[in-house]
Motif scaffolding. Structure first.
Motif, mmCIF file in Angstrom:
data_model
loop_
_atom_site.group_PDB
_atom_site.id
_atom_site.type_symbol
_atom_site.label_atom_id
_atom_site.label_comp_id
_atom_site.label_asym_id
_atom_site.label_seq_id
_atom_site.Cartn_x
_atom_site.Cartn_y
_atom_site.Cartn_z
ATOM 1 N N GLN B 147 -2.462 3.181 -0.222
ATOM 2 C CA GLN B 147 -3.069 1.921 0.212
ATOM 3 C C GLN B 147 -2.305 1.345 1.407
ATOM 4 O OE1 GLN B 147 -5.775 0.625 -1.565
ATOM 5 N NE2 GLN B 147 -5.969 -0.740 0.180
ATOM 6 N N GLY B 148 -0.979 1.402 1.342
ATOM 7 C CA GLY B 148 -0.140 0.881 2.427
ATOM 8 C C GLY B 148 -0.423 1.593 3.735
ATOM 9 N N LEU B 149 -0.524 2.910 3.674
ATOM 10 C CA LEU B 149 -0.805 3.686 4.886
ATOM 11 C C LEU B 149 -2.189 3.332 5.424
ATOM 12 C CD1 LEU B 149 0.551 7.247 3.921
ATOM 13 C CD2 LEU B 149 1.745 5.413 5.131
ATOM 14 N N ASP B 150 -3.176 3.208 4.501
ATOM 15 C CA ASP B 150 -4.549 2.890 4.911
ATOM 16 C C ASP B 150 -4.636 1.493 5.538
ATOM 17 O OD1 ASP B 150 -5.300 5.287 3.911
ATOM 18 O OD2 ASP B 150 -6.283 4.498 2.114
ATOM 19 N N ASP B 151 -4.052 0.511 4.816
ATOM 20 C CA ASP B 151 -4.163 -0.879 5.252
ATOM 21 C C ASP B 151 -3.639 -1.092 6.665
ATOM 22 O OD1 ASP B 151 -5.276 -1.508 2.910
ATOM 23 O OD2 ASP B 151 -3.596 -2.680 2.113
ATOM 24 N N TYR B 152 -2.578 -0.362 6.966
ATOM 25 C CA TYR B 152 -1.973 -0.583 8.268
ATOM 26 C C TYR B 152 -2.398 0.472 9.287
ATOM 27 C CZ TYR B 152 0.497 -4.327 6.136
ATOM 28 O OH TYR B 152 0.789 -5.513 5.507
#
Lengths: 411, 160
Positions: B147-152
């Motif tokens: 999620q962190g990689l996707d969100d940013y």
């Protein structure tokens, strides 16, 4: 005359014959759901085998019998909680949660406006919090909380001020996390003195102590069948007939109408106005059987038995494990039910419950749908053991044995 | 019957008792992502320091059970210093490891899992699949990382 013997209840409860991981099941999760005895299971099976039909519709024999089963359960429920106007005050819902949604979305939406206050407590189940937040977001009411003190009881020192402007005080009879039993009659009297109505979440009390809505003097009363040896999928909402008659319908559809035309509808009178669609019928047969079974045991006897079990367990938990197992709840049995929320030092509740499962012990890990309360005590979760009418001290023996294993494993 | 030793391998308990990469990074510049397991109340915060397509540093905070804590600790050790492509590939491999196969549940033979040889310590988490309700505990950190990689909008070179 009641004859209560927990060993007899055990024999009556088929699920307690299960063997889990090579050990006889030790069921300590009655606060989540109680186990139905054979008469409840058989009443539902008999209904489906002999009488099943839709209710309030057909004129054929079985349809009449099915309606009798359904309305008979309403009458039995009214007697069980001592509803002053009888069955006309008893609405069947899906569960306690739906009963609170009915209260908020029907009575609440019709009677509360922006600035009105609903008072709840910090020890409420989400079922008695979220519907009020939803109403707040729609109409601008204020939701206020009675805090919980360090002794795991309601902090009522500021209650008079908290009740200022309150239209409804909605609180639980007994905490599903702490075991704390609240002084319902006293709180109700004070709320009424301030002109507020009172709603009681009785999910954790109806199967464990006698209930009398007249004696309690509350205005709304919500509970679930599956927490009193009955089936899942059936809840109860009770209020005084005068209030019920003034409440607008909740869900719309079949069964809840007097008339429908192309330009509108006229809702039915009485409890059926709140019972849209085909209701759970077999479950009401189960509820009637559960009520009779509980009345046969005597709820005061059950309360006394669970009190003894709780006192014994509290003492033993305090003496063993060198303080590594802490009970999140009152340390004695005064105004306390058989719910033991455990915090094991250095072991997450999920891991506690996993190890306990190896011993066939069923406890509930998690936040118990009471996150504001968990935050109050800086806990993410607890492992909760809870007693029912079939519980014995031998259940506590196995719990302690399994807890010892969990403590050792993660030491 | 699923054996408790399959779940609580020594290496898992070791990561639980002494978790790696605990702490925080100042955010920004680090990416900060939260993960929740609403059923058990577990909460996890992951901090990612990504420079030139490489996950230079990762820190974890929050609380959870032994499985979620060990999984996040092992994950942090496995992905730190790797390129984003390698991190994404590791996430995929781990998700495959956590996939329930009917044969596994029946106890009839081993499931066709990811190549365990490439997974190092993480292979110890394989036993979690035998306890289906605990899979969410093991995957919390990985889903949060993903999620962190996707969100940013962090893209590996291979995924452009």
């Amino acid at each position: 005359m009641s004859s209560y013997n927990p060993r007899r209840v055990r024999v009556d409860t088929p699920l307690l014959e299960r063997v889990i991981n090579g050990r006889p099941i030790t069921y300590l999760d009655s606060a989540s759901s109680t186990l139905p005895p054979r008469p409840v299971i058989e009443a539902m099976a008999r209904y489906y085998e002999l009488r099943h039909a839709n209710v309030h519709r057909g004129v054929y024999q079985t349809a009449v019998e099915a309606t009798d089963v359904y309305e008979g359960a309403r009458a039995a429920t009214a007697r069980f909680i001592n509803a002053p106007q009888g069955m006309d005050e008893v609405v069947f819902t899906k569960n306690t949660t739906e009963s609170f949604n009915l209260l908020a979305k029907s009575w609440g939406a019709a009677n509360l406006k922006a600035g009105d206050v609903v008072l709840v407590t910090e020890m409420e189940h989400h079922a008695n919090i979220v519907p009020w937040f939803q109403l707040r977001d729609q109409t601008g009411i204020e939701v206020r909380f009675v805090p919980v003190s360090d002794d795991f009881r309601l902090d009522v020192s500021d209650l008079d001020r908290l009740l200022d402007g309150v239209k409804l005080f909605s609180f639980t009879a007994a905490s599903n996390v702490l075991g704390t039993r609240n002084p319902v009659k006293e709180l109700t009297r004070i709320a009424h003195d301030h002109g507020a109505l009172v709603a009681l979440d009785a999910a954790q009390s109806v199967g464990h102590q006698p209930t009398d809505v007249v004696d309690l003097d509350v205005d709304f009363f919500c509970f679930s069948a599956h927490k009193m040896l009955g089936p899942t999928g059936l809840g109860v909402f009770w209020t005084r007939a005068a209030i019920l008659e003034s409440m607008p319908p909740f869900l719309g559809g079949g069964g809840m109408i007097a008339d429908v035309r192309r330009d509108g509808y006229v809702p039915a009178d009485g409890p059926t106005r709140f019972e849209a669609g085909t209701p759970p019928i077999a479950e009401t047969a189960g509820l009637t059987a559960a009520i009779r079974y509980l009345e046969g045991l005597g709820l005061a006897n059950i309360a006394r038995h669970e009190d003894e079990l709780t006192g014994d367990a509290l003492k033993r938990l305090a003496n063993e494990f060198d303080g590594r197992v802490r009970v999140i709840g009152p340390a004695d049995t005064v105004d306390r039910g058989g719910v033991l929320s455990l915090d094991v030092d250095g072991v997450h509740p999920h891991d506690v419950a996993q190890v306990l499962d190896q011993f066939g012990v069923c406890v509930r890990p998690g936040h118990h749908c009471a996150k504001p309360l968990m935050r109050r005590f800086n806990l993410a979760a607890t492992a909760r053991a809870s007693f029912g009418p079939y519980s014995l001290t031998s259940d506590t023996d196995v719990l302690l044995e399994a807890l010892g294993s969990a403590v050792t494993m993660f030491a | 019957m699923a054996n408790l030793d399959d779940l609580y391998r020594e290496i898992i308990l070791d990561h639980y008792r002494t978790p790696r990469n605990r702490g925080e990074l100042s955010s920004p510049p680090a990416i900060r992502t939260e993960g929740f397991n609403p059923l058990c109340g577990d909460e996890l915060v992951i901090y990612l320091d990504i420079q030139d397509d490489v996950l230079v540093d990762i820190k974890l905070s929050g609380h959870g059970c032994s499985i979620s804590q060990a999984s996040s600790s092992m994950m942090s050790a496995a992905v730190k210093g790797k390129t984003i492509d390698e991190v994404r590939a590791a996430i995929e491999r781990f998700k495959q490891l956590m996939t329930v196969h009917e044969t596994t549940l029946d106890g009839n033979g081993e499931a066709p899992v990811a190549d365990l040889r490439t997974m190092g310590e993480l292979a110890a988490l394989q036993g979690v699949v035998k306890f289906p309700v605990r899979i969410k505990c093991a995957t919390l950190a990985w889903n949060t990382l993903s999620q962190g990689l996707d969100d940013y909008g962090v893209q590996g070179t291979g995924s452009k």
